[in-house]
Design a protein around this motif. Structure first.
Motif, PDB file in Angstrom:
ATOM      1  N   LEU B  98       0.996  -1.466  -0.205  1.00 16.29           N
ATOM      2  CA  LEU B  98       0.086  -0.082   0.048  1.00 16.29           C
ATOM      3  C   LEU B  98       0.976   1.213  -0.083  1.00 16.29           C
ATOM      4  O   LEU B  98       0.685   2.101  -0.674  1.00 16.29           O
ATOM      5  N   ASP B  99       1.871   1.233   0.800  1.00 14.74           N
ATOM      6  CA  ASP B  99       2.737   2.499   0.889  1.00 14.74           C
ATOM      7  C   ASP B  99       3.876   2.349   0.575  1.00 14.74           C
ATOM      8  O   ASP B  99       4.987   3.035   1.090  1.00 14.74           O
ATOM      9  N   ASP B 100       4.041   1.275  -0.320  1.00 12.82           N
ATOM     10  CA  ASP B 100       5.544   0.940  -0.886  1.00 12.82           C
ATOM     11  C   ASP B 100       6.095   2.159  -1.608  1.00 12.82           C
ATOM     12  O   ASP B 100       5.464   2.546  -2.764  1.00 12.82           O
ATOM     13  N   GLU B 101       6.846   2.799  -1.139  1.00 12.69           N
ATOM     14  CA  GLU B 101       7.580   4.042  -1.796  1.00 12.69           C
ATOM     15  C   GLU B 101       8.483   3.698  -2.979  1.00 12.69           C
ATOM     16  O   GLU B 101       8.810   4.469  -3.670  1.00 12.69           O
ATOM     17  N   GLN B 138       0.374   3.320  -7.048  1.00 14.50           N
ATOM     18  CA  GLN B 138      -0.650   4.134  -6.337  1.00 14.50           C
ATOM     19  C   GLN B 138      -0.672   5.565  -6.387  1.00 14.50           C
ATOM     20  O   GLN B 138      -1.568   6.229  -6.385  1.00 14.50           O
ATOM     21  N   GLN B 139       0.903   6.151  -6.301  1.00  9.27           N
ATOM     22  CA  GLN B 139       1.070   7.258  -6.203  1.00  9.27           C
ATOM     23  C   GLN B 139       0.933   7.852  -7.632  1.00  9.27           C
ATOM     24  O   GLN B 139       0.216   9.093  -7.746  1.00  9.27           O
ATOM     25  N   ARG B 140       1.216   7.319  -8.601  1.00  9.22           N
ATOM     26  CA  ARG B 140       1.086   7.633 -10.073  1.00  9.22           C
ATOM     27  C   ARG B 140      -0.508   7.766 -10.142  1.00  9.22           C
ATOM     28  O   ARG B 140      -1.235   8.706 -10.786  1.00  9.22           O
ATOM     29  N   GLN B 141      -1.294   6.712  -9.910  1.00 10.94           N
ATOM     30  CA  GLN B 141      -2.727   6.993 -10.067  1.00 10.94           C
ATOM     31  C   GLN B 141      -3.316   8.177  -9.361  1.00 10.94           C
ATOM     32  O   GLN B 141      -3.952   8.919  -9.843  1.00 10.94           O
ATOM     33  N   VAL B 167      -6.009  10.295   1.485  1.00 11.33           N
ATOM     34  CA  VAL B 167      -5.717  11.033  -0.247  1.00 11.33           C
ATOM     35  C   VAL B 167      -4.831  12.183  -0.064  1.00 11.33           C
ATOM     36  O   VAL B 167      -3.814  12.443  -0.838  1.00 11.33           O
ATOM     37  N   LYS B 168      -4.873  13.060   1.191  1.00 15.41           N
ATOM     38  CA  LYS B 168      -4.180  14.214   1.345  1.00 15.41           C
ATOM     39  C   LYS B 168      -2.521  13.656   1.572  1.00 15.41           C
ATOM     40  O   LYS B 168      -1.856  14.441   0.737  1.00 15.41           O
ATOM     41  N   SER B 169      -2.238  12.747   2.298  1.00 10.63           N
ATOM     42  CA  SER B 169      -1.035  12.302   2.496  1.00 10.63           C
ATOM     43  C   SER B 169      -0.490  11.768   1.113  1.00 10.63           C
ATOM     44  O   SER B 169       0.853  11.783   0.898  1.00 10.63           O
ATOM     45  N   ARG B 170      -1.138  11.100   0.517  1.00 13.32           N
ATOM     46  CA  ARG B 170      -0.771   9.922  -0.614  1.00 13.32           C
ATOM     47  C   ARG B 170      -0.282  11.294  -1.776  1.00 13.32           C
ATOM     48  O   ARG B 170       0.716  11.236  -2.395  1.00 13.32           O
ATOM     49  N   ALA B 174       3.473  11.676  -3.271  1.00  6.81           N
ATOM     50  CA  ALA B 174       3.398  11.511  -4.756  1.00  6.81           C
ATOM     51  C   ALA B 174       4.232  12.655  -5.383  1.00  6.81           C
ATOM     52  O   ALA B 174       5.071  12.403  -6.175  1.00  6.81           O
ATOM     53  N   ARG B 175       3.782  13.850  -4.891  1.00 10.10           N
ATOM     54  CA  ARG B 175       4.502  14.903  -5.608  1.00 10.10           C
ATOM     55  C   ARG B 175       5.949  15.146  -5.091  1.00 10.10           C
ATOM     56  O   ARG B 175       6.740  15.455  -5.916  1.00 10.10           O
TER      57      ARG B 175
END
Lengths: 271, 203
Positions: B98-101, B138-141, B167-170, B174-175
């Motif tokens: 899920l939060d795999d960066e 997920q970040q790209r999406q 949503v806010k943190s993701r 992503a940015r």
């Protein structure tokens, strides 16, 4: 440093206009003191504004063509909304039905002509004052419905009274076995020249010796189709039918002769 | 012929007019689908599905937005439906990553384009495309939904079945991740800004 991490989220929220006023103030205060975060703010803003211009990938060769093939397939499958009566199946059925009616009419008309020597005989509808003088084709149809009614009546008679109605009743309606046909006590509802009668005998011409039965100058009336007609008594009609039969004249009988009820005689060709 | 005229003709059943609309929009829609799904083949299928839906939906398209915007929305929804199905299929996997960066999602060779077209395009635009491609799925999406499809935080939360905080943190992560990739790429921040006449968001 922890402060900077919080501010990173604030910076992102600010780009989307999602920052609360107090957070905005917090961020401004931090940015005034942190050159690193100021740089980050500029970079994120640059990405944000440039992202819509990210280079597009090129759709694979034949993409649009493939879409259009699917569109065409979809259109072919789509059932066209056609009003019921315009659908080919319904039209074919309607045609078929018309053909069937025509065939039955012609067949019956043919039968009739054989028996009636090509005569035009008026048929009377039950309960209606308007007699139908029609082509032999329509006569066929008329007769059919008359027959059906007679059949129903016959069944009713059989069930409701002691009077048994032999099967010939229906044939009798066509006016063939006039002499041998039995008579039912059931009252009928034919109307000739405005008069309620139980049976209508239609003849092409009057049989020889009719005066002996009906008298020299009977009370001729005119029916709705303009034919000469006469209201007669049941026994008179029966005698007339005997004469007609003996002389081999063409005739047709609708309804059932009742001894006590008035009957009608219609003459098509008054000579 | 303008887009409006093409739409009017297509609405009347003119398939050629619709084909022109497809040709005019196919790259944008295809790019969106590939970026949201991370798969070119899947992206192509979903992009086609979106155009098919557009054809079917033309009678109800009132022209309150441009056709381009409308079909972009349609494609976004088609892709989100696909992602939801995927998510259900890979629920367990997805929870782990899920939060795999971790980046490492590159398809550099696949991104090679026709050289003539490349010359016409800005260095920044290409860098951004590469950067998006390199982002974790997920970040790209979420970034594409926000920045390209123009969905609000609430819409994203609802469609991706996430809470607003996530949503806010993701989006923020992503940015930051994209910035990191672009800094490493060296072609975004160093090249002169490309055509900065900003296109409307959420086209």
């Amino acid at each position: 440093m922890e402060r900077c991490q919080d501010m990173e989220v604030y910076l992102s929220l600010r780009l989307d206009g999602m920052l609360e006023p107090e957070q905005e103030q917090e961020l401004e205060e931090h940015l005034a003191l942190c050159p690193q975060c100021r740089r980050l703010a500029d970079e994120l803003a640059a990405i944000h504004s440039a992202l819509p211009q990210a280079e597009e990938l090129e759709a694979p060769q034949g993409f649009a063509q493939s879409v259009m093939e699917q569109v065409a397939a979809l259109e072919e499958k789509k059932p066209k909304v056609v009003p019921l009566f315009r659908r080919p199946q319904v039209r074919a059925l309607m045609g078929l039905a018309a053909c069937a009616v025509l065939c039955i009419g012609l067949y019956r008309g043919g039968l009739f002509h054989k028996q009636a020597d090509g005569l035009d005989i008026a048929a009377y509808q039950q309960g209606e004052s308007q007699p139908t003088q029609a082509s032999s084709q329509e006569n066929g149809k008329e007769e059919e419905s008359l027959q059906e009614r007679a059949l129903t009546q016959g069944i009713l008679t059989e069930e409701s009274s002691a009077d048994t109605v032999p099967e010939e009743t229906t044939e009798y309606q066509v006016g063939v076995n006039a002499a041998t046909a039995p008579f039912s006590a059931e009252p009928s509802e034919y109307k000739v020249a405005g008069q309620q009668v139980c049976a209508v005998l239609t003849v092409d011409a009057l049989p020889v010796g009719w005066e002996e039965i009906l008298g020299e100058a009977p009370d001729w009336l005119e029916d709705e189709a303009g034919h000469a007609c006469l209201i007669v008594e049941g026994p008179q009609l029966e005698t007339l039918m005997d004469l007609v039969q003996e002389q081999g004249l063409t005739s047709s009988l609708a309804g059932q002769v009742n001894q006590e009820l008035p009957c009608a005689l219609v003459v098509l060709n008054e000579t | 012929m303008t887009e409006q005229e093409l739409v009017a003709r297509a609405r009347a059943g003119d398939q050629q007019a619709f084909e022109q609309l497809v040709l005019d929009n196919q790259n944008r829609i295809y790019s969106l689908a590939v970026r949201l799904t991370g798969d070119r083949e899947e992206g192509a299928d979903l992009a086609q599905e979106a155009f098919l839906k557009a054809w079917q939906g033309l009678p109800s398209f009132q022209g309150e937005s441009s056709f381009a915007t409308w079909v972009y929305r349609l494609a976004t929804n088609v892709c989100i439906d696909y992602l939801r199905r995927q998510k259900r299929r890979r629920q367990v996997e997805s929870e782990i990553s899920l939060d795999d960066e971790e980046a490492g999602w590159t398809e550099a060779a696949d991104l090679r384009q026709d050289p003539h077209r490349q010359l016409e395009r800005s260095e920044q635009g290409r860098a951004l495309a590469r950067g998006l491609q390199a982002l974790p799925e997920q970040q790209r999406q979420i970034l594409v939904l926000r920045e390209l499809s123009g969905l609000s935080y609430q819409e994203i939360a609802q469609k991706l079945e996430l809470d607003l905080g996530t949503v806010k943190s993701r989006i923020a992560r992503a940015r930051l991740a994209l910035r990191k990739i672009l800094l490493a790429d060296g072609n975004f921040f160093n090249s002169p800004p490309s055509n900065q006449t900003e296109k409307p968001r959420g086209r």
